[in-house]
Design a protein around this motif. Structure first.
Motif, PDB file in Angstrom:
ATOM      1  N   TRP A 160      18.735 -11.294  -5.040  1.00  0.00           N
ATOM      2  CA  TRP A 160      18.392 -10.628  -6.726  1.00  0.00           C
ATOM      3  C   TRP A 160      16.451 -10.198  -6.018  1.00  0.00           C
ATOM      4  O   TRP A 160      16.065  -9.278  -5.989  1.00  0.00           O
ATOM      5  CB  TRP A 160      18.262 -10.983  -7.316  1.00  0.00           C
ATOM      6  N   HIS A 161      15.911 -11.020  -5.693  1.00  0.00           N
ATOM      7  CA  HIS A 161      14.110 -10.261  -4.280  1.00  0.00           C
ATOM      8  C   HIS A 161      14.614  -8.950  -3.755  1.00  0.00           C
ATOM      9  O   HIS A 161      14.032  -8.496  -3.230  1.00  0.00           O
ATOM     10  CB  HIS A 161      13.528 -11.653  -4.143  1.00  0.00           C
ATOM     11  N   GLU A 162      15.940  -9.294  -2.855  1.00  0.00           N
ATOM     12  CA  GLU A 162      15.883  -8.642  -1.835  1.00  0.00           C
ATOM     13  C   GLU A 162      16.091  -7.104  -2.651  1.00  0.00           C
ATOM     14  O   GLU A 162      15.471  -5.960  -2.277  1.00  0.00           O
ATOM     15  CB  GLU A 162      17.333  -8.870  -0.623  1.00  0.00           C
ATOM     16  N   ALA A 183       3.883 -17.654  -1.157  1.00  0.00           N
ATOM     17  CA  ALA A 183       3.789 -19.250  -0.633  1.00  0.00           C
ATOM     18  C   ALA A 183       5.697 -19.184  -1.085  1.00  0.00           C
ATOM     19  O   ALA A 183       6.350 -18.677  -1.433  1.00  0.00           O
ATOM     20  CB  ALA A 183       3.400 -19.836  -2.093  1.00  0.00           C
ATOM     21  N   ALA A 184       6.055 -20.756  -0.436  1.00  0.00           N
ATOM     22  CA  ALA A 184       7.654 -20.427  -1.429  1.00  0.00           C
ATOM     23  C   ALA A 184       8.060 -21.392  -2.359  1.00  0.00           C
ATOM     24  O   ALA A 184       7.177 -22.675  -1.801  1.00  0.00           O
ATOM     25  CB  ALA A 184       8.210 -20.909   0.205  1.00  0.00           C
ATOM     26  N   GLY A 185       8.336 -21.527  -3.198  1.00  0.00           N
ATOM     27  CA  GLY A 185       8.559 -22.522  -3.941  1.00  0.00           C
ATOM     28  C   GLY A 185      10.405 -22.252  -3.711  1.00  0.00           C
ATOM     29  O   GLY A 185      10.918 -24.151  -2.736  1.00  0.00           O
ATOM     30  N   THR A 186      11.490 -22.218  -4.352  1.00  0.00           N
ATOM     31  CA  THR A 186      13.393 -21.768  -3.445  1.00  0.00           C
ATOM     32  C   THR A 186      13.502 -21.187  -2.671  1.00  0.00           C
ATOM     33  O   THR A 186      13.867 -21.307  -1.385  1.00  0.00           O
ATOM     34  CB  THR A 186      13.645 -20.923  -5.053  1.00  0.00           C
ATOM     35  N   CYS A 305       1.742 -14.387  -8.935  1.00  0.00           N
ATOM     36  CA  CYS A 305       3.125 -15.335  -9.060  1.00  0.00           C
ATOM     37  C   CYS A 305       3.039 -14.945 -11.251  1.00  0.00           C
ATOM     38  O   CYS A 305       4.041 -14.615 -12.181  1.00  0.00           O
ATOM     39  CB  CYS A 305       3.199 -16.044  -8.671  1.00  0.00           C
ATOM     40  N   ASP A 306       2.248 -15.604 -11.425  1.00  0.00           N
ATOM     41  CA  ASP A 306       1.932 -16.258 -12.737  1.00  0.00           C
ATOM     42  C   ASP A 306       0.190 -16.078 -13.257  1.00  0.00           C
ATOM     43  O   ASP A 306      -0.550 -16.321 -12.525  1.00  0.00           O
ATOM     44  CB  ASP A 306       2.584 -17.258 -13.402  1.00  0.00           C
ATOM     45  N   ALA A 307      -0.150 -15.997 -15.074  1.00  0.00           N
ATOM     46  CA  ALA A 307      -1.370 -16.198 -14.988  1.00  0.00           C
ATOM     47  C   ALA A 307      -2.102 -17.472 -15.244  1.00  0.00           C
ATOM     48  O   ALA A 307      -1.332 -18.318 -15.315  1.00  0.00           O
ATOM     49  CB  ALA A 307      -1.576 -15.823 -16.555  1.00  0.00           C
TER      50      ALA A 307
HETATM   51  N1  PMP Z   1       4.304 -19.021  -8.165  1.00  0.00           N
HETATM   52  C1  PMP Z   1       4.796 -20.419  -8.918  1.00  0.00           C
HETATM   53  C2  PMP Z   1       3.944 -20.053 -10.068  1.00  0.00           C
HETATM   54  C3  PMP Z   1       6.050 -20.324  -8.985  1.00  0.00           C
HETATM   55  O1  PMP Z   1       6.370 -20.683 -10.828  1.00  0.00           O
HETATM   56  C4  PMP Z   1       6.967 -19.919  -8.210  1.00  0.00           C
HETATM   57  C5  PMP Z   1       8.282 -20.570  -8.163  1.00  0.00           C
HETATM   58  N2  PMP Z   1       8.379 -21.745  -8.155  1.00  0.00           N
HETATM   59  C6  PMP Z   1       6.980 -19.634  -7.144  1.00  0.00           C
HETATM   60  C7  PMP Z   1       5.550 -19.152  -6.705  1.00  0.00           C
HETATM   61  C8  PMP Z   1       7.756 -19.702  -5.591  1.00  0.00           C
HETATM   62  O2  PMP Z   1       8.421 -18.788  -5.782  1.00  0.00           O
HETATM   63  P1  PMP Z   1      10.151 -18.715  -4.718  1.00  0.00           P
HETATM   64  O3  PMP Z   1      10.787 -19.657  -5.980  1.00  0.00           O
HETATM   65  O4  PMP Z   1      10.265 -17.407  -5.363  1.00  0.00           O
HETATM   66  O5  PMP Z   1       9.984 -19.657  -3.682  1.00  0.00           O
END
Ligand code: PMP
Length: 338
Positions: A160-162, A183-186, A305-307
């Motif tokens: 979906w990101h692609e 950065a990477a989480g998932t 990414c967020d606030a």
């Molecule tokens: N920033 C925040 C605040 C997140 O919540 C996340 C996802 N957990 C990410 C970055 C990372 O994004 P992604 O899971 O696509 O790697």
């Protein structure tokens, strides 16, 4: 007339913003997708929508069914809001260490929130394992009643990101993008955007900005999962290679310490009016490093990414920051005197 049918239509298509400070510092055009403007307040609205549309298409969601997910918070907020707009229940498993603001935001949506201890993925008590087991139990009692979103290893996230984030960056820069970093989480954002951009411009550089305490930067640089230190950032970093991160086209990777990233998040609010969270600070730090690696005149893209309001009690709390050895800007110390 232009009228959208529901919440899903408001996800994505975020403005691409010029970061004035980072651009002036590096001589590059440093740009950022303003993902905090999504209805659930984060980039993870995209992930939630991508995963859910895929599940619906595959017949995995029945009317009135239950979405189950393990999340640091933002994916859960996205799933719960989209779920509300489509008549689904949502059950979220989340580590108890996450910010009070995110936990409350989830509870406000009406989602059922189950807090579990923050333990490594290999521990059966990890929140993702709890979520999978709960969906299995619901389906054992009532087959087809629940769906485990599985954001870490369900590659509908990356796809979906692609198809959205990556294509938007390509179109909004008119193809001028030279490098992308986050950065990477998932890993869904990094891998998805990386694939979209490399397919259109093979020479584009894709970089990972990794918080301290994560094993991913070391993995990219040496092939070995090794982590050291820690970070106050939430939702990013990993101790394992998820299915979404696997095979991501990453050219460069850095570990970014908090005393580099947090001041950039503070500066973005004070100098440019954008109140962003810790992962956005890591991303801006990565964008500055990538700009320096490529040299002046290049176009670098990252994501906000967020606030920051989601982390107010930590990221904008002088006492908390001092305790962690992170610099406190004078204006913040004045705003919240001890
Ligand atoms: N920033 C925040 C605040 C997140 O919540 C996340 C996802 N957990 C990410 C970055 C990372 O994004 P992604 O899971 O696509 O790697």
């Amino acid at each position: 007339m232009s009228i959208q049918p529901d919440l899903s239509a408001a996800i994505g298509h975020t403005p691409l913003l010029r970061l004035r400070g980072a651009s002036a510092l590096t001589g590059c055009e440093v740009l950022a997708k303003t993902e905090l403007l999504n209805p659930g307040g984060s980039i993870k609205d995209r992930t939630a929508l991508g995963l859910l549309l895929d599940a619906e298409q595959r017949g995995l969601m029945r009317a009135g069914g239950t979405i189950v997910e393990g999340t640091a918070g933002n994916t859960g907020i996205g799933l719960a809001l989209i779920g509300a707009s489509r008549g689904y229940r949502t059950v979220i498993f989340m580590p108890e260490t996450q910010s009070r603001e995110k936990i409350d935001a989830l509870r406000m949506t009406g989602a059922e929130v189950r807090l579990v201890p923050a333990v490594p993925y290999k521990n059966p008590n990890h929140y993702a394992h709890h979520a999978r087991a709960h969906a299995e139990a619901l389906n054992a009692a009532d087959p087809g009643s629940a769906w485990f979103a599985n954001q870490f290893d369900n590659t509908a996230n990356r796809d979906w990101h692609e198809a959205t984030t990556g294509v938007e960056i390509w179109e909004q820069t008119g193809g001028a993008v030279d490098g992308f970093v986050c950065a990477a989480g998932t890993g869904g954002t990094l891998a998805g955007v990386g694939r979209a951009l490399k397919a259109r411009k093979p020479g584009v550089k894709i970089a990972l900005a990794d918080p301290a305490g994560s094993a991913l930067a070391h993995f990219v640089n040496s092939g070995e999962l090794l982590a050291s230190g820690n970070s106050i950032s939430e939702g990013i970093g990993s101790s394992r290679i998820t299915a979404n991160f696997e095979g991501a086209p990453v050219d460069l990777a850095w570990t970014i310490p908090d005393d580099e990233s947090v001041p950039l998040a503070h500066q973005l609010l004070h100098d440019e009016g954008w109140c962003v969270g810790g992962s956005s600070g890591v991303n801006v730090a990565g964008a500055i490093r990538l700009a320096r690696a490529l040299g002046p005149g290049h176009t670098i893209v990252t994501v906000l990414c967020d606030a920051g309001s989601r982390y107010q009690a930590k990221l904008f709390n002088p006492a908390f920051l001092r305790d962690k050895g992170i610099p406190v800007p004078a204006w913040l110390a004045r705003a919240f005197p001890a």
